[in-house]
Design a protein around this motif. Structure first.
Motif, PDB file in Angstrom:
ATOM      1  N   ARG A 109       1.147  -1.392   0.346  1.00 29.34           N
ATOM      2  CA  ARG A 109       0.133   0.165  -0.585  1.00 29.34           C
ATOM      3  C   ARG A 109       1.095   1.216  -0.281  1.00 29.34           C
ATOM      4  N   TRP A 110       1.782   1.324   0.616  1.00 24.10           N
ATOM      5  CA  TRP A 110       2.904   2.393   0.266  1.00 24.10           C
ATOM      6  C   TRP A 110       3.180   3.060  -0.250  1.00 24.10           C
ATOM      7  N   SER A 111       3.524   1.718  -1.581  1.00 26.66           N
ATOM      8  CA  SER A 111       4.077   2.382  -2.896  1.00 26.66           C
ATOM      9  C   SER A 111       3.309   3.110  -3.800  1.00 26.66           C
ATOM     10  N   ARG A 112       1.686   3.040  -3.969  1.00 30.22           N
ATOM     11  CA  ARG A 112       0.855   4.391  -4.473  1.00 30.22           C
ATOM     12  C   ARG A 112       0.355   4.931  -3.966  1.00 30.22           C
ATOM     13  N   PRO A 113       0.076   6.250  -3.724  1.00 34.12           N
ATOM     14  CA  PRO A 113      -0.889   6.477  -3.879  1.00 34.12           C
ATOM     15  C   PRO A 113      -2.294   6.527  -3.476  1.00 34.12           C
ATOM     16  N   SER A 114      -2.944   6.347  -2.457  1.00 35.66           N
ATOM     17  CA  SER A 114      -4.331   6.436  -2.778  1.00 35.66           C
ATOM     18  C   SER A 114      -4.829   7.080  -3.570  1.00 35.66           C
ATOM     19  N   ARG A 115      -6.200   6.965  -4.491  1.00 36.95           N
ATOM     20  CA  ARG A 115      -7.285   7.586  -4.897  1.00 36.95           C
ATOM     21  C   ARG A 115      -7.164   8.670  -4.222  1.00 36.95           C
ATOM     22  N   LYS A 116      -7.769   9.131  -3.204  1.00 37.08           N
ATOM     23  CA  LYS A 116      -8.121   9.793  -2.395  1.00 37.08           C
ATOM     24  C   LYS A 116      -6.638  11.131  -2.417  1.00 37.08           C
ATOM     25  N   GLU A 117      -5.432  11.418  -2.086  1.00 36.20           N
ATOM     26  CA  GLU A 117      -4.119  11.561  -2.052  1.00 36.20           C
ATOM     27  C   GLU A 117      -3.985  12.311  -3.539  1.00 36.20           C
ATOM     28  N   GLU A 118      -4.568  11.542  -4.495  1.00 39.45           N
ATOM     29  CA  GLU A 118      -3.828  11.495  -6.068  1.00 39.45           C
ATOM     30  C   GLU A 118      -5.705  12.812  -5.772  1.00 39.45           C
ATOM     31  N   ASP A 119      -6.182  12.604  -5.735  1.00 36.80           N
ATOM     32  CA  ASP A 119      -7.326  13.984  -6.283  1.00 36.80           C
ATOM     33  C   ASP A 119      -6.613  14.844  -5.674  1.00 36.80           C
ATOM     34  N   GLU A 120      -6.211  14.883  -3.833  1.00 33.50           N
ATOM     35  CA  GLU A 120      -5.833  15.535  -3.281  1.00 33.50           C
ATOM     36  C   GLU A 120      -4.640  16.561  -3.992  1.00 33.50           C
ATOM     37  N   GLU A 121      -4.000  15.727  -5.032  1.00 36.10           N
ATOM     38  CA  GLU A 121      -2.298  16.623  -5.560  1.00 36.10           C
ATOM     39  C   GLU A 121      -2.225  17.363  -7.165  1.00 36.10           C
ATOM     40  N   GLU A 122      -3.933  16.536  -7.375  1.00 37.90           N
ATOM     41  CA  GLU A 122      -4.591  16.984  -8.597  1.00 37.90           C
ATOM     42  C   GLU A 122      -5.034  18.540  -8.680  1.00 37.90           C
ATOM     43  N   GLU A 123      -5.486  19.113  -7.193  1.00 41.39           N
ATOM     44  CA  GLU A 123      -6.064  20.084  -6.603  1.00 41.39           C
ATOM     45  C   GLU A 123      -5.052  21.093  -7.263  1.00 41.39           C
ATOM     46  N   GLU A 124      -4.761  22.075  -7.089  1.00 40.83           N
ATOM     47  CA  GLU A 124      -4.318  23.796  -6.851  1.00 40.83           C
ATOM     48  C   GLU A 124      -3.591  24.110  -5.787  1.00 40.83           C
ATOM     49  N   ASP A 125      -2.393  24.356  -5.921  1.00 41.34           N
ATOM     50  CA  ASP A 125      -2.000  24.589  -4.673  1.00 41.34           C
ATOM     51  C   ASP A 125      -2.797  26.183  -4.293  1.00 41.34           C
ATOM     52  N   PRO A 126      -2.810  27.333  -2.809  1.00 43.62           N
ATOM     53  CA  PRO A 126      -3.148  27.909  -2.934  1.00 43.62           C
ATOM     54  C   PRO A 126      -2.747  28.506  -2.373  1.00 43.62           C
ATOM     55  N   VAL A 127      -1.954  28.766  -1.821  1.00 42.63           N
ATOM     56  CA  VAL A 127       0.375  29.524  -2.263  1.00 42.63           C
ATOM     57  C   VAL A 127      -0.280  29.386  -3.668  1.00 42.63           C
ATOM     58  N   ASP A 128       0.190  28.473  -4.207  1.00 43.24           N
ATOM     59  CA  ASP A 128       0.945  28.549  -6.210  1.00 43.24           C
ATOM     60  C   ASP A 128      -0.449  29.168  -7.044  1.00 43.24           C
ATOM     61  N   ALA A 129      -1.655  29.440  -6.521  1.00 44.58           N
ATOM     62  CA  ALA A 129      -2.673  30.007  -6.705  1.00 44.58           C
ATOM     63  C   ALA A 129      -2.730  31.621  -6.750  1.00 44.58           C
ATOM     64  N   MET A 130      -2.396  31.841  -5.519  1.00 42.77           N
ATOM     65  CA  MET A 130      -1.636  33.494  -5.107  1.00 42.77           C
ATOM     66  C   MET A 130      -0.187  33.662  -6.028  1.00 42.77           C
ATOM     67  N   VAL A 131      -0.288  33.161  -5.815  1.00 46.67           N
ATOM     68  CA  VAL A 131       1.778  33.520  -6.491  1.00 46.67           C
ATOM     69  C   VAL A 131       1.458  34.154  -8.312  1.00 46.67           C
ATOM     70  N   ALA A 132       0.977  33.092  -8.568  1.00 46.37           N
ATOM     71  CA  ALA A 132       0.588  33.035  -9.905  1.00 46.37           C
ATOM     72  C   ALA A 132      -0.190  34.278 -10.154  1.00 46.37           C
ATOM     73  N   ARG A 133      -1.709  34.444  -9.448  1.00 53.34           N
ATOM     74  CA  ARG A 133      -2.007  35.863  -9.247  1.00 53.34           C
ATOM     75  C   ARG A 133      -1.014  37.017  -9.531  1.00 53.34           C
ATOM     76  N   THR A 134      -0.391  36.684  -8.681  1.00 59.05           N
ATOM     77  CA  THR A 134       0.707  38.093  -8.638  1.00 59.05           C
ATOM     78  C   THR A 134       1.592  39.004 -10.128  1.00 59.05           C
ATOM     79  N   GLY A 135       1.278  37.255 -10.758  1.00 56.30           N
ATOM     80  CA  GLY A 135       2.052  37.715 -12.264  1.00 56.30           C
ATOM     81  C   GLY A 135       4.367  37.166 -11.404  1.00 56.30           C
ATOM     82  N   CYS A 136       4.470  36.239 -10.231  1.00 60.04           N
ATOM     83  CA  CYS A 136       5.937  35.362  -9.633  1.00 60.04           C
ATOM     84  C   CYS A 136       6.148  34.599 -10.441  1.00 60.04           C
TER      85      CYS A 136
END
Length: 88
Positions: free
Chosen positions: A10-37
């Motif tokens: 089980r440790w060799s693959r992320p769970s389906r929930k973990e895969e879904d969470e990885e696909e969501e955009e990180d709020p920090v990345d989203a904020m930085v993208a809005r700044t142009g930086c």
């Protein structure tokens, strides 16, 4: 059989929930993208990943700081212009 000291397959693959969470955009990345930086932020993250020491990434820290400061100045300028338009 996997015991407490042996995590098993089980440790060799992320769970389906973990895969879904990885696909969501990180709020920090989203904020930085809005700044142009985003490019400066990405370069800093790459440096930190490689160096594992923020002191060795000062060029990237300064570049991100300067970009964020420019963004803040632009926001203040726009707010000032907007307030000036509404006061007439």
């Amino acid at each position: 059989m996997a015991g407490a000291g042996h995590p098993g397959h089980r440790w060799s693959r992320p769970s389906r929930k973990e895969e879904d969470e990885e696909e969501e955009e990180d709020p920090v990345d989203a904020m930085v993208a809005r700044t142009g930086c985003a490019a400066q932020h990405g370069a800093l993250q790459e440096c930190m990943g490689a160096q594992r020491d923020w002191r060795r990434c000062q060029e990237h820290v300064r570049a991100l700081r300067d970009c964020m400061a420019r963004h803040e100045r632009e926001l203040v300028k726009r707010k000032t212009q907007t307030v000036g338009l509404h006061s007439n």
